[in-house]
Design a protein around this motif. Sequence first.
Motif, PDB file in Angstrom:
ATOM      1  N   ASP A  39       0.842  -1.206   0.000  1.00  0.00           N
ATOM      2  CA  ASP A  39       0.000   0.000   0.000  1.00  0.00           C
ATOM      3  C   ASP A  39       0.876   1.255   0.000  1.00  0.00           C
ATOM      4  OD1 ASP A  39      -2.212  -1.577   0.025  1.00  0.00           O
ATOM      5  OD2 ASP A  39      -2.897  -1.015   2.030  1.00  0.00           O
ATOM      6  N   ALA A  40       1.942   1.248   0.805  1.00  0.00           N
ATOM      7  CA  ALA A  40       2.829   2.409   0.897  1.00  0.00           C
ATOM      8  C   ALA A  40       3.512   2.688  -0.445  1.00  0.00           C
ATOM      9  CB  ALA A  40       3.875   2.188   1.985  1.00  0.00           C
ATOM     10  N   PHE A  41       3.977   1.611  -1.111  1.00  0.00           N
ATOM     11  CA  PHE A  41       4.614   1.819  -2.412  1.00  0.00           C
ATOM     12  C   PHE A  41       3.622   2.343  -3.436  1.00  0.00           C
ATOM     13  CE2 PHE A  41       5.329   0.159  -6.704  1.00  0.00           C
ATOM     14  CZ  PHE A  41       6.427   0.929  -7.042  1.00  0.00           C
ATOM     15  N   PHE A  42       2.411   1.809  -3.459  1.00  0.00           N
ATOM     16  CA  PHE A  42       1.442   2.229  -4.463  1.00  0.00           C
ATOM     17  C   PHE A  42       0.999   3.673  -4.249  1.00  0.00           C
ATOM     18  CE2 PHE A  42       0.388  -2.498  -4.760  1.00  0.00           C
ATOM     19  CZ  PHE A  42       1.255  -2.663  -5.837  1.00  0.00           C
ATOM     20  N   VAL A  43       0.985   4.119  -2.994  1.00  0.00           N
ATOM     21  CA  VAL A  43       0.727   5.540  -2.730  1.00  0.00           C
ATOM     22  C   VAL A  43       1.872   6.388  -3.276  1.00  0.00           C
ATOM     23  CG1 VAL A  43       0.615   7.273  -0.890  1.00  0.00           C
ATOM     24  CG2 VAL A  43      -0.815   5.227  -0.755  1.00  0.00           C
ATOM     25  N   SER A 115      -2.794   9.168   0.827  1.00  0.00           N
ATOM     26  CA  SER A 115      -3.136   7.899   1.479  1.00  0.00           C
ATOM     27  C   SER A 115      -4.298   8.016   2.442  1.00  0.00           C
ATOM     28  CB  SER A 115      -1.921   7.370   2.247  1.00  0.00           C
ATOM     29  OG  SER A 115      -1.601   8.238   3.325  1.00  0.00           O
ATOM     30  N   GLY A 116      -4.821   9.225   2.599  1.00  0.00           N
ATOM     31  CA  GLY A 116      -5.845   9.407   3.632  1.00  0.00           C
ATOM     32  C   GLY A 116      -5.285   9.182   5.022  1.00  0.00           C
ATOM     33  N   GLY A 117      -3.946   9.301   5.120  1.00  0.00           N
ATOM     34  CA  GLY A 117      -3.285   9.091   6.401  1.00  0.00           C
ATOM     35  C   GLY A 117      -3.259   7.646   6.846  1.00  0.00           C
ATOM     36  N   PHE A 118      -3.676   6.718   5.956  1.00  0.00           N
ATOM     37  CA  PHE A 118      -3.803   5.296   6.329  1.00  0.00           C
ATOM     38  C   PHE A 118      -4.596   5.158   7.634  1.00  0.00           C
ATOM     39  CE2 PHE A 118       0.280   5.296   3.913  1.00  0.00           C
ATOM     40  CZ  PHE A 118      -0.077   4.416   2.904  1.00  0.00           C
ATOM     41  N   HIS A 125       4.507   5.088  13.764  1.00  0.00           N
ATOM     42  CA  HIS A 125       5.281   6.230  13.253  1.00  0.00           C
ATOM     43  C   HIS A 125       6.324   5.753  12.243  1.00  0.00           C
ATOM     44  CE1 HIS A 125       7.305  10.156  13.275  1.00  0.00           C
ATOM     45  NE2 HIS A 125       8.454   9.485  13.335  1.00  0.00           N
ATOM     46  N   GLU A 126       6.957   4.608  12.547  1.00  0.00           N
ATOM     47  CA  GLU A 126       7.993   4.077  11.656  1.00  0.00           C
ATOM     48  C   GLU A 126       7.396   3.651  10.318  1.00  0.00           C
ATOM     49  OE1 GLU A 126       7.582   3.245  14.804  1.00  0.00           O
ATOM     50  OE2 GLU A 126       9.375   4.158  15.701  1.00  0.00           O
ATOM     51  N   GLN A 127       6.203   3.064  10.334  1.00  0.00           N
ATOM     52  CA  GLN A 127       5.568   2.650   9.089  1.00  0.00           C
ATOM     53  C   GLN A 127       5.228   3.850   8.208  1.00  0.00           C
ATOM     54  OE1 GLN A 127       2.417   0.179  10.834  1.00  0.00           O
ATOM     55  NE2 GLN A 127       3.167  -1.543   9.596  1.00  0.00           N
ATOM     56  N   PHE A 128       4.667   4.891   8.812  1.00  0.00           N
ATOM     57  CA  PHE A 128       4.327   6.060   8.017  1.00  0.00           C
ATOM     58  C   PHE A 128       5.586   6.753   7.508  1.00  0.00           C
ATOM     59  CE2 PHE A 128       2.822  10.306   6.982  1.00  0.00           C
ATOM     60  CZ  PHE A 128       1.651  10.007   6.298  1.00  0.00           C
ATOM     61  N   PHE A 130       8.240   5.260   6.685  1.00  0.00           N
ATOM     62  CA  PHE A 130       8.661   4.435   5.558  1.00  0.00           C
ATOM     63  C   PHE A 130       7.890   4.825   4.297  1.00  0.00           C
ATOM     64  CE2 PHE A 130       7.821   0.625   2.951  1.00  0.00           C
ATOM     65  CZ  PHE A 130       9.114   0.299   2.585  1.00  0.00           C
ATOM     66  N   ALA A 131       6.592   5.067   4.420  1.00  0.00           N
ATOM     67  CA  ALA A 131       5.788   5.494   3.277  1.00  0.00           C
ATOM     68  C   ALA A 131       6.282   6.833   2.726  1.00  0.00           C
ATOM     69  CB  ALA A 131       4.312   5.594   3.672  1.00  0.00           C
ATOM     70  N   VAL A 132       6.660   7.746   3.610  1.00  0.00           N
ATOM     71  CA  VAL A 132       7.193   9.049   3.185  1.00  0.00           C
ATOM     72  C   VAL A 132       8.529   8.868   2.474  1.00  0.00           C
ATOM     73  CG1 VAL A 132       8.051  11.281   3.998  1.00  0.00           C
ATOM     74  CG2 VAL A 132       5.982  10.295   5.017  1.00  0.00           C
ATOM     75  N   GLU A 133       9.367   7.972   2.987  1.00  0.00           N
ATOM     76  CA  GLU A 133      10.656   7.699   2.344  1.00  0.00           C
ATOM     77  C   GLU A 133      10.448   7.219   0.899  1.00  0.00           C
ATOM     78  OE1 GLU A 133      14.244   4.410   2.367  1.00  0.00           O
ATOM     79  OE2 GLU A 133      12.889   4.500   4.099  1.00  0.00           O
ATOM     80  N   LEU A 134       9.488   6.323   0.698  1.00  0.00           N
ATOM     81  CA  LEU A 134       9.211   5.838  -0.651  1.00  0.00           C
ATOM     82  C   LEU A 134       8.766   6.976  -1.565  1.00  0.00           C
ATOM     83  CD1 LEU A 134       7.410   2.397  -0.116  1.00  0.00           C
ATOM     84  CD2 LEU A 134       9.847   2.933  -0.193  1.00  0.00           C
TER      85      LEU A 134
END
Length: 531
Positions: A39-43, A115-118, A125-128, A130-134
């Motif tokens: 999901d993070a990559f597709f965002v 992402s609607g903030g998931f 915090h670490e997961q989000f 990671f999404a920002v890093e991508l």
Amino acid sequence: MNLTKALGSVGGLTLASRVLALVRDTLQATYVGASFASDAFFVAFRLPNMFRALFAEGAFSAAFIPMFNRKVGEEGELSAGIAFAEAALAVLLPVLAIFTAAMLIAAWPVTAALSGGFTKQHPTHEQFAFAVELSRWTIPYLMLISLASLLGGILNSLNKFWVNAAAPILLNIAMVGGLWFFHGADAYQTARVQAISVTVGGAMQLVWLMVACRQAGVSLKLRRPRFTPDMRRLLKLILPAALGAGAVQVNLAISTALAGGLLDQGSISYIYYADRLNQLPLGLIGIGLGTILLPTVSRLLSTGKYDEAMDTQNRGIELALFLTLPATVAFMVAAQPIIRGLFEHGAFKAADTVACSWALAAFSVGLPSYVLVKVLTPGFYAREDTKTPVRFALVSVVVNLVGNLILIPTLHQAGAPLATAISSSVNVAMLYWTLRQRGHFMTDARLRRRIPRLLLAAIAMGVALWFLGPLFNPYLTGSIVRRGLALMAFVSGGGAVYALACFATGAYRLSDLKTLLGRRRAGKPTGQEQL
């Protein structure tokens, strides 16, 4: 120009790119599946996809190509067009540099918005982060694809359609190579590799088009930015065209954000995988036709050949429906077998197949309208009218937003695609009605005769696929060779039924097939059909 031959060239290369994209998505499903990492990559990948559609396949080409052609036509020399392109590059480059830097700085709120903030997934915090890093890895692609669109627009104006059509293949090669050779030990590492490969692929595309332009005798020099009347007009045309040409992408971004905020983990991935399958016929037919029709129609209009321009648009719609209707019906009645054969392996489970199939069936409702948007908008852009399509696009965005809010809570992952399909259909209806009211487009007898017959042929194919599906299901799991062969046989069987049904219903005749293949029978005109 032979529209079918040109579409065959562009469409063949686009098909190669889309097949590679399917390979990429199959590997993505195998190594990452439908999870928070995917999901993070597709965002993160949504923003580059939007810019590719808005610029490489939409707004910039819509504004640039007619003006480039006019410059060449008025002065009778290619050098006039090159000077105009250099002036455009001088303005575009600093704007893109500033915009890309701003997006990198604002990656956190941009990711939250897309992402609607998931919200429903409750990421740590670490997961989000990671999404920002991508997102930061993919954002430089925005600048690369925008510069590539300038060079691609020049090549399209020179009738070198195939060079620009081949460029996306390089992006998919980079992403497939990243997955195949550098996939990580877990889903998160693999998602990071994919994000990096997006920008690598963008750089490869830009270099390819730079080399192709140089071989075509076009070498752009950097100049000091100057906002001449031509540049002001170009920017004035680009801004509304960005929304007009990218309505589908804007709607998909809204759908992705609402899905991320309202649905469970994996839902964004289901919508993405379904959209990628939906994009296969759209890329092959809609983008190819749109690429060819804009310079062709603008050239015919600039020389006063209005009847030829209208005939070209009729034939464009005819080709679009001939190729799109069977794909629409197939995705409706055979979504599960298709997704099972492509994605159900490794991290992608049987439950994911069922969930994803509902999204694909919903997307397919709007497939004809997605393609017809690409066919009808050149009728506006060739006349330098980019404001009308943007007004209609804004209406469709509102329809999509309302549809998402109503349908997502009830239909879950199928709600967002269905809302997108409905909004696209509304957009097409407004485009067609306006062109007709202005006298810029009228359906001819040949097109009116063929549409209902093509629909009957597609329905006959759908019935065949419905009964064939259970027979092929046992062979659509297991090794990639077994799945691939079974899926090819399944799809080929449906295609054979459609071809036979087209001849049985009279939608096409043997003489029409010869015409499509570019063969002319002595003593008989090929431009008109005997009714």
